[in-house]
Design an enzyme around this catalytic site. Structure first.
Site, PDB file in Angstrom:
ATOM      1  N   TYR A 100      -9.525 -27.392   6.856  1.00  0.00           N
ATOM      2  CA  TYR A 100     -10.223 -26.170   6.439  1.00  0.00           C
ATOM      3  C   TYR A 100      -9.258 -25.098   5.971  1.00  0.00           C
ATOM      4  O   TYR A 100      -9.272 -23.978   6.463  1.00  0.00           O
ATOM      5  CB  TYR A 100     -11.085 -25.617   7.585  1.00  0.00           C
ATOM      6  CG  TYR A 100     -12.031 -26.643   8.141  1.00  0.00           C
ATOM      7  CD1 TYR A 100     -13.179 -26.999   7.448  1.00  0.00           C
ATOM      8  CD2 TYR A 100     -11.755 -27.285   9.340  1.00  0.00           C
ATOM      9  CE1 TYR A 100     -14.034 -27.968   7.929  1.00  0.00           C
ATOM     10  CE2 TYR A 100     -12.600 -28.259   9.835  1.00  0.00           C
ATOM     11  CZ  TYR A 100     -13.742 -28.590   9.131  1.00  0.00           C
ATOM     12  OH  TYR A 100     -14.574 -29.550   9.609  1.00  0.00           O
TER      13      TYR A 100
ATOM     14  N   LYS B  31     -12.212 -38.953  19.642  1.00  0.00           N
ATOM     15  CA  LYS B  31     -11.196 -38.020  20.133  1.00  0.00           C
ATOM     16  C   LYS B  31     -10.295 -38.562  21.251  1.00  0.00           C
ATOM     17  O   LYS B  31      -9.268 -39.124  20.961  1.00  0.00           O
ATOM     18  CB  LYS B  31     -11.866 -36.701  20.497  1.00  0.00           C
ATOM     19  CG  LYS B  31     -12.334 -35.965  19.227  1.00  0.00           C
ATOM     20  CD  LYS B  31     -12.532 -34.490  19.411  1.00  0.00           C
ATOM     21  CE  LYS B  31     -12.596 -33.744  18.101  1.00  0.00           C
ATOM     22  NZ  LYS B  31     -13.927 -33.510  17.550  1.00  0.00           N
TER      23      LYS B  31
ATOM     24  N   TYR C 231     -22.156 -29.743  15.727  1.00  0.00           N
ATOM     25  CA  TYR C 231     -21.094 -30.208  14.827  1.00  0.00           C
ATOM     26  C   TYR C 231     -20.971 -31.716  14.977  1.00  0.00           C
ATOM     27  O   TYR C 231     -20.767 -32.218  16.090  1.00  0.00           O
ATOM     28  CB  TYR C 231     -19.743 -29.536  15.134  1.00  0.00           C
ATOM     29  CG  TYR C 231     -18.650 -30.110  14.257  1.00  0.00           C
ATOM     30  CD1 TYR C 231     -18.527 -29.719  12.934  1.00  0.00           C
ATOM     31  CD2 TYR C 231     -17.790 -31.096  14.736  1.00  0.00           C
ATOM     32  CE1 TYR C 231     -17.564 -30.292  12.099  1.00  0.00           C
ATOM     33  CE2 TYR C 231     -16.827 -31.675  13.912  1.00  0.00           C
ATOM     34  CZ  TYR C 231     -16.723 -31.262  12.601  1.00  0.00           C
ATOM     35  OH  TYR C 231     -15.783 -31.839  11.783  1.00  0.00           O
TER      36      TYR C 231
ATOM     37  N   ASP D 100     -23.767 -37.733  20.783  1.00  0.00           N
ATOM     38  CA  ASP D 100     -22.422 -37.611  20.237  1.00  0.00           C
ATOM     39  C   ASP D 100     -21.516 -37.099  21.355  1.00  0.00           C
ATOM     40  O   ASP D 100     -21.509 -35.918  21.673  1.00  0.00           O
ATOM     41  CB  ASP D 100     -22.427 -36.655  19.038  1.00  0.00           C
ATOM     42  CG  ASP D 100     -21.042 -36.478  18.440  1.00  0.00           C
ATOM     43  OD1 ASP D 100     -20.057 -36.863  19.092  1.00  0.00           O
ATOM     44  OD2 ASP D 100     -20.947 -35.926  17.329  1.00  0.00           O
TER      45      ASP D 100
HETATM   46  C1  LIG Z   1     -14.588 -33.862  16.316  1.00  0.00           C
HETATM   47  C2  LIG Z   1     -16.015 -34.242  16.361  1.00  0.00           C
HETATM   48  C3  LIG Z   1     -16.580 -35.102  15.392  1.00  0.00           C
HETATM   49  C4  LIG Z   1     -15.795 -35.626  14.231  1.00  0.00           C
HETATM   50  O1  LIG Z   1     -14.719 -36.413  14.605  1.00  0.00           O
HETATM   51  P1  LIG Z   1     -13.495 -36.665  13.588  1.00  0.00           P
HETATM   52  O2  LIG Z   1     -12.632 -37.640  14.293  1.00  0.00           O
HETATM   53  O3  LIG Z   1     -12.851 -35.329  13.370  1.00  0.00           O
HETATM   54  O4  LIG Z   1     -14.072 -37.205  12.317  1.00  0.00           O
HETATM   55  C5  LIG Z   1     -17.910 -35.427  15.529  1.00  0.00           C
HETATM   56  N1  LIG Z   1     -18.658 -34.950  16.550  1.00  0.00           N
HETATM   57  C6  LIG Z   1     -18.155 -34.141  17.496  1.00  0.00           C
HETATM   58  C7  LIG Z   1     -19.015 -33.675  18.609  1.00  0.00           C
HETATM   59  C8  LIG Z   1     -16.822 -33.746  17.418  1.00  0.00           C
HETATM   60  O5  LIG Z   1     -16.324 -32.915  18.352  1.00  0.00           O
END
Ligand SMILES: *Cc1c(COP(=O)(O)O)cnc(C)c1O
Length: 431
Positions: free
Chosen positions: A21, A279, A149, A250
């Site tokens: 970004y 992550k 997100y 997620d």
């Molecule tokens: C960081 C994140 C993503 C995206 O993961 P990337 O490895 O950056 O593509 C998706 N969902 C959540 C909740 C996140 O924190």
């Protein structure tokens, strides 16, 4: 690459390399890291800073971890990569086995991918294919909460917060999905049925079109570091079941212990149909994510057609080896008291920030500490202040937040919190 970082490297970087970004003419100072050890980043100017970010949630065991390093070196000597189409290998099987053990019981099938965003894309495609395979071709939409997100690819962006996300940059390109207000029942609030009413009404009205509800359980991360009630999440699950809609969690940010449970859904005692992790999956060493699902979901699709996704670097053996090593460390269970201890210290230390008029709220959950300001920070002014205090913190908007590596010592954690206080006091002090 053992030569030091020079001023011409900084100039080259500024001219030729995009950062997350960013513009290529950014006036936010950039720092070069020469090496890292434990919770410390060694900067090219000789300073050492304590990493409050775990390199965006991922580096939970700390940098340069001997056991992690060894696992990767051993794997490199066998093979770094091999395609996953028609071939398989021990690191992939071992990682899948451990993931299935660690995640909720109903999670039985693993799809490996390279990043969280892709894991979310796969989850969306999985949900849509599931309904197609059941002959319900009208179920093509996602329903989600504002303030979320889910990543930067088109599928992920299309369900990110419609106002603060990236929708307006890509109008006409993004698929259109449905949104409902973020869960108003915060973490710690007593749940009342009225809180779930807006979601319930939307779901009732739309269930014929909705393939899945997708939610970041308990913690909305990059969309605002917002913590909400487990009871709310439980009702979401019940309503999804009632209306025949799949539930996707997620857990890319929340997974692997960050909220004080191995997975955030455990706070609510529920299990999703599809779950994304990423992550911290490889202890921050390699880029990897996975989409897990129930046997029912994978069997339903597989009875009719293939799962339509297949990354070139799917289940990369080196990456899987990092995942296995990281889950081995987590499996020993030290994270539990480490995260509980971080929570206690963050509660105690960050609360001093409430003395500052600029501070709106301090909230802590597990290994996540958030200082919400009354106005957004100016990155070009605040970013360089943190290394001056010996800490690495990267705020966004009104949020100054930390999620340190689990191995941080009490002393370092207090130093980190005090660093935040000092920076905020210096920049926005009451007098
Ligand atoms: C960081 C994140 C993503 C995206 O993961 P990337 O490895 O950056 O593509 C998706 N969902 C959540 C909740 C996140 O924190």
């Amino acid at each position: 690459m053992n030569t030091p970082f020079t001023s011409s490297d900084f100039e080259f970087d500024a001219r030729h390399i995009w950062h997350p970004y960013s513009t290529t003419n950014s006036n936010v100072e950039l720092f070069a890291v020469e090496s890292a050890e434990g919770v410390r980043l060694k900067l090219s100017d000789g300073r050492e800073v304590i990493d409050g970010m775990s390199s965006w949630w991922s580096m939970v065991h700390g940098y340069n971890h001997p056991e992690m390093n060894k696992a990767l070196k051993d794997q490199i000597d066998r093979m770094s990569h091999v395609m996953f189409g028609g071939l398989t290998h021990k690191p992939a099987v071992e990682l899948a086995r451990r993931l299935i053990d660690l995640t909720p019981d109903s999670m039985q099938t693993v799809f490996f991918s390279d990043s969280g965003s892709v894991a979310v894309e796969v989850a969306i495609k999985m949900a849509m294919q599931y309904w197609q395979c059941r002959g319900e071709t009208g179920k093509t939409k996602m329903l989600t909460f504002k303030g979320g997100y889910y990543g930067d690819t088109t599928g992920g962006m299309s369900i990110c917060d419609p106002e603060n996300g990236m929708h307006h940059h890509f109008t006409g390109i993004l698929p259109e999905h449905y949104f409902v207000e973020r869960p108003a029942c915060k973490w710690g609030d007593e749940f009342e049925e009225a809180y779930i009413e807006p979601f319930k009404q939307q779901l009732e009205a739309l269930s014929g079109q909705v393939a899945a509800v997708i939610v970041e359980p308990i913690v909305q991360g990059a969309g605002g570091m917002y913590f909400f009630s487990p009871e709310f999440l439980k009702r979401v699950k019940e309503l999804c079941d009632e209306h025949g809609v799949l539930l996707i969690h997620d857990e890319i940010a929340t997974g692997f212990g960050r909220t004080g449970k191995m997975f955030a859904c455990e706070h609510a005692g529920i299990e999703p149909d599809i779950m994304c992790v990423g992550k911290a999956l490889t202890g921050g060493y390699m880029s990897m994510a996975a989409t897990l699902c129930t046997a029912h979901v994978s069997d339903t699709i597989s009875a009719k057609e293939p799962m339509m996704h297949g990354p070139t670097f799917m289940a990369n053996p080196l990456t899987c080896a990092a995942g296995v090593a990281s889950l081995e460390i987590l499996g020993r269970g030290d994270w539990q008291h480490q995260v509980a201890n971080i929570e206690e210290i963050l509660q105690d230390q960050l609360s001093t920030c409430l003395e500052l008029d600029i501070v709106q709220e301090v909230r802590v959950l597990g290994g996540i500490g958030v200082v919400e300001l009354k106005e957004p920070v100016v990155m070009s002014e605040i970013q360089s202040e943190f290394p001056k205090e010996g800490v690495w913190v990267r705020p966004f908007g009104k949020l100054v937040y930390v999620m340190p590596p689990y191995v941080i010592s009490d002393e370092d954690l207090k130093f980190l919190c005090q660093g935040i206080y000092k920076v905020l006091d210096r920049m926005y002090g009451n007098n």
